[in-house]
Design a protein around this motif. Sequence first.
Motif, mmCIF file in Angstrom:
data_model
loop_
_atom_site.group_PDB
_atom_site.id
_atom_site.type_symbol
_atom_site.label_atom_id
_atom_site.label_comp_id
_atom_site.label_asym_id
_atom_site.label_seq_id
_atom_site.Cartn_x
_atom_site.Cartn_y
_atom_site.Cartn_z
ATOM 1 N N SER A 74 0.833 -1.201 0.000
ATOM 2 C CA SER A 74 0.000 0.000 0.000
ATOM 3 C C SER A 74 0.872 1.258 0.000
ATOM 4 O O SER A 74 2.063 1.198 0.312
ATOM 5 C CB SER A 74 -0.909 -0.004 1.246
ATOM 6 O OG SER A 74 -1.877 1.017 1.164
ATOM 7 N N CYS A 75 0.263 2.357 -0.359
ATOM 8 C CA CYS A 75 0.832 3.689 -0.145
ATOM 9 C C CYS A 75 2.260 3.842 -0.689
ATOM 10 O O CYS A 75 3.182 4.227 0.046
ATOM 11 C CB CYS A 75 0.787 4.053 1.338
ATOM 12 S SG CYS A 75 -0.869 3.940 2.049
ATOM 13 N N THR A 76 2.448 3.535 -1.980
ATOM 14 C CA THR A 76 3.763 3.705 -2.601
ATOM 15 C C THR A 76 3.926 5.118 -3.174
ATOM 16 O O THR A 76 5.040 5.563 -3.431
ATOM 17 C CB THR A 76 3.980 2.656 -3.706
ATOM 18 O OG1 THR A 76 2.795 2.554 -4.506
ATOM 19 C CG2 THR A 76 4.277 1.296 -3.104
ATOM 20 N N GLY A 129 -3.924 0.868 -2.499
ATOM 21 C CA GLY A 129 -4.251 2.271 -2.776
ATOM 22 C C GLY A 129 -3.161 3.252 -2.445
ATOM 23 O O GLY A 129 -2.180 2.929 -1.786
ATOM 24 N N ASP A 130 -3.341 4.490 -2.923
ATOM 25 C CA ASP A 130 -2.312 5.523 -2.867
ATOM 26 C C ASP A 130 -1.068 5.067 -3.631
ATOM 27 O O ASP A 130 0.058 5.187 -3.149
ATOM 28 C CB ASP A 130 -1.963 5.914 -1.415
ATOM 29 C CG ASP A 130 -3.087 6.676 -0.721
ATOM 30 O OD1 ASP A 130 -4.111 6.952 -1.365
ATOM 31 O OD2 ASP A 130 -2.922 7.009 0.466
ATOM 32 N N PHE A 131 -1.288 4.531 -4.834
ATOM 33 C CA PHE A 131 -0.144 4.213 -5.705
ATOM 34 C C PHE A 131 0.332 5.465 -6.427
ATOM 35 O O PHE A 131 1.353 5.447 -7.098
ATOM 36 C CB PHE A 131 -0.488 3.091 -6.697
ATOM 37 C CG PHE A 131 -1.772 3.306 -7.450
ATOM 38 C CD1 PHE A 131 -2.976 2.838 -6.943
ATOM 39 C CD2 PHE A 131 -1.778 3.991 -8.658
ATOM 40 C CE1 PHE A 131 -4.169 3.047 -7.631
ATOM 41 C CE2 PHE A 131 -2.957 4.195 -9.358
ATOM 42 C CZ PHE A 131 -4.165 3.728 -8.840
ATOM 43 N N GLY A 172 -6.899 4.686 -3.282
ATOM 44 C CA GLY A 172 -6.761 5.259 -1.945
ATOM 45 C C GLY A 172 -7.325 6.666 -1.929
ATOM 46 O O GLY A 172 -7.843 7.160 -2.938
ATOM 47 N N ASN A 173 -7.222 7.314 -0.785
ATOM 48 C CA ASN A 173 -7.744 8.685 -0.700
ATOM 49 C C ASN A 173 -6.990 9.632 -1.628
ATOM 50 O O ASN A 173 -7.546 10.631 -2.086
ATOM 51 C CB ASN A 173 -7.715 9.200 0.746
ATOM 52 C CG ASN A 173 -6.372 9.028 1.414
ATOM 53 O OD1 ASN A 173 -5.840 7.919 1.480
ATOM 54 N ND2 ASN A 173 -5.801 10.105 1.901
ATOM 55 N N HIS A 174 -5.708 9.327 -1.935
ATOM 56 C CA HIS A 174 -4.969 10.207 -2.854
ATOM 57 C C HIS A 174 -5.524 10.114 -4.279
ATOM 58 O O HIS A 174 -5.613 11.124 -4.966
ATOM 59 C CB HIS A 174 -3.470 9.893 -2.804
ATOM 60 C CG HIS A 174 -2.814 10.449 -1.579
ATOM 61 N ND1 HIS A 174 -1.894 11.474 -1.602
ATOM 62 C CD2 HIS A 174 -2.985 10.144 -0.267
ATOM 63 C CE1 HIS A 174 -1.509 11.763 -0.372
ATOM 64 N NE2 HIS A 174 -2.152 10.957 0.466
ATOM 65 N N GLU A 175 -5.872 8.905 -4.728
ATOM 66 C CA GLU A 175 -6.519 8.798 -6.050
ATOM 67 C C GLU A 175 -7.948 9.338 -5.981
ATOM 68 O O GLU A 175 -8.466 9.868 -6.973
ATOM 69 C CB GLU A 175 -6.572 7.336 -6.535
ATOM 70 C CG GLU A 175 -5.245 6.763 -6.980
ATOM 71 C CD GLU A 175 -4.410 6.248 -5.836
ATOM 72 O OE1 GLU A 175 -4.974 5.781 -4.835
ATOM 73 O OE2 GLU A 175 -3.164 6.328 -5.929
ATOM 74 N N LEU A 211 -8.592 -3.472 2.439
ATOM 75 C CA LEU A 211 -9.092 -2.162 2.010
ATOM 76 C C LEU A 211 -8.004 -1.108 2.210
ATOM 77 O O LEU A 211 -6.992 -1.375 2.872
ATOM 78 C CB LEU A 211 -10.350 -1.789 2.790
ATOM 79 C CG LEU A 211 -10.214 -1.430 4.275
ATOM 80 C CD1 LEU A 211 -11.460 -0.668 4.727
ATOM 81 C CD2 LEU A 211 -10.025 -2.668 5.149
ATOM 82 N N HIS A 212 -8.243 0.091 1.642
ATOM 83 C CA HIS A 212 -7.240 1.137 1.846
ATOM 84 C C HIS A 212 -7.236 1.608 3.296
ATOM 85 O O HIS A 212 -6.195 1.781 3.902
ATOM 86 C CB HIS A 212 -7.477 2.323 0.915
ATOM 87 C CG HIS A 212 -6.416 3.364 1.097
ATOM 88 N ND1 HIS A 212 -5.121 3.159 0.683
ATOM 89 C CD2 HIS A 212 -6.430 4.574 1.712
ATOM 90 C CE1 HIS A 212 -4.379 4.211 1.012
ATOM 91 N NE2 HIS A 212 -5.154 5.071 1.647
ATOM 92 N N GLY A 213 -8.431 1.832 3.848
ATOM 93 C CA GLY A 213 -8.543 2.335 5.222
ATOM 94 C C GLY A 213 -8.910 3.807 5.236
ATOM 95 O O GLY A 213 -8.634 4.552 4.281
ATOM 96 N N GLY A 224 -3.851 -0.073 4.654
ATOM 97 C CA GLY A 224 -2.667 0.785 4.617
ATOM 98 C C GLY A 224 -2.982 2.124 5.276
ATOM 99 O O GLY A 224 -3.195 2.219 6.462
ATOM 100 N N HIS A 225 -2.967 3.169 4.489
ATOM 101 C CA HIS A 225 -3.450 4.514 4.838
ATOM 102 C C HIS A 225 -2.644 5.270 5.887
ATOM 103 O O HIS A 225 -2.230 6.391 5.653
ATOM 104 C CB HIS A 225 -4.924 4.445 5.247
ATOM 105 C CG HIS A 225 -5.553 5.800 5.395
ATOM 106 N ND1 HIS A 225 -5.450 6.783 4.435
ATOM 107 C CD2 HIS A 225 -6.292 6.345 6.408
ATOM 108 C CE1 HIS A 225 -6.101 7.864 4.837
ATOM 109 N NE2 HIS A 225 -6.607 7.628 6.026
ATOM 110 N N THR A 226 -2.409 4.678 7.068
ATOM 111 C CA THR A 226 -1.732 5.446 8.125
ATOM 112 C C THR A 226 -0.225 5.484 7.934
ATOM 113 O O THR A 226 0.456 6.266 8.585
ATOM 114 C CB THR A 226 -1.990 4.831 9.508
ATOM 115 O OG1 THR A 226 -1.278 3.585 9.577
ATOM 116 C CG2 THR A 226 -3.472 4.577 9.759
HETATM 117 FE FE LIG Z 1 -4.157 6.903 2.266
#
Ligand SMILES: [Fe+2]
Length: 266
Positions: free
Chosen positions: A37-39, A68-70, A113-116, A172-174, A196-198
């Motif tokens: 996650s989160c790359t 997520g947050d790729f 993720g939230n960034h996308e 999930l992304h979180g 991931g997320h945090t």
């Molecule tokens: Fe995130």
Amino acid sequence: MEYFIARHLSFEPVLLDTPLAIVASITRKFRKFLAVSCTHGHLADPRATKAMLAMRERYKPDTVLHLGDFTDMAALRSSAKPDDPDRAESMADDLLAGLSFLEELRPTHVHLGNHEHRLVGLAHSGNAVVSYAAGNVLGRIDDAVKRMKAKLVPYDGLRPSACTQLGDALFLHGVLYNVSAARDHAEALGMSCVFGHTHRVAQEQGRCQRPVVGYNIGCGITLDVGYAQTRRQTLGWANGFAWGEYTDNLCIVRLETLSPHYRLPL
Ligand SMILES: [Fe+2]
């Protein structure tokens, strides 16, 4: 424009089966998974992504999830002021790096993720230039994921549509970011979960009658990234990933962290 949005929002709902609901045809054969996650696109830490890809090659998982947050999409950060340096971050470089990593990872599931998700909101912007750019980027992500024959999973918070279920765990992304996010995600979902997320690596059991565990799998971003340097919280970030095995009704999760030391576990 509408085409991109319509395509992007046409996710099929995911029906969740609790372990108790599965009564027949249970496959007890163990299959292998890898979750990262989160790359964060061009902000990825080369050592972290190299470890993730090495694990993918060595472990040969049946299911590979990017949670997520790729991409980072810093220029779209809603709290960035007009003259914030983040506004100058190249979306093209970020997208290219994010999709290149996905191509190397060869995922079966790509979560947004939230960034996308910033793109989804901006695709509906009243500014035609912004909505066109955001819709285009979403379209390129959608096309790339289709080329990889992976399943694209939306960023829908804690809803079933935001989750991939393997055995008795949800991936999930979180959405939660508090210090007990691992416990709280598991409690909110009522199931064990991998997220991931945090950007932290953590494992905590929820306070439920049926044991549920939250696994927070860390990140692949460079840990001293500029926009997070002034926050103490950032010191708790760790590069990591999760791997393990699952059947139709159970999932065994192992966490790996690159901080402070790391060696390929196989
Ligand atoms: Fe995130």
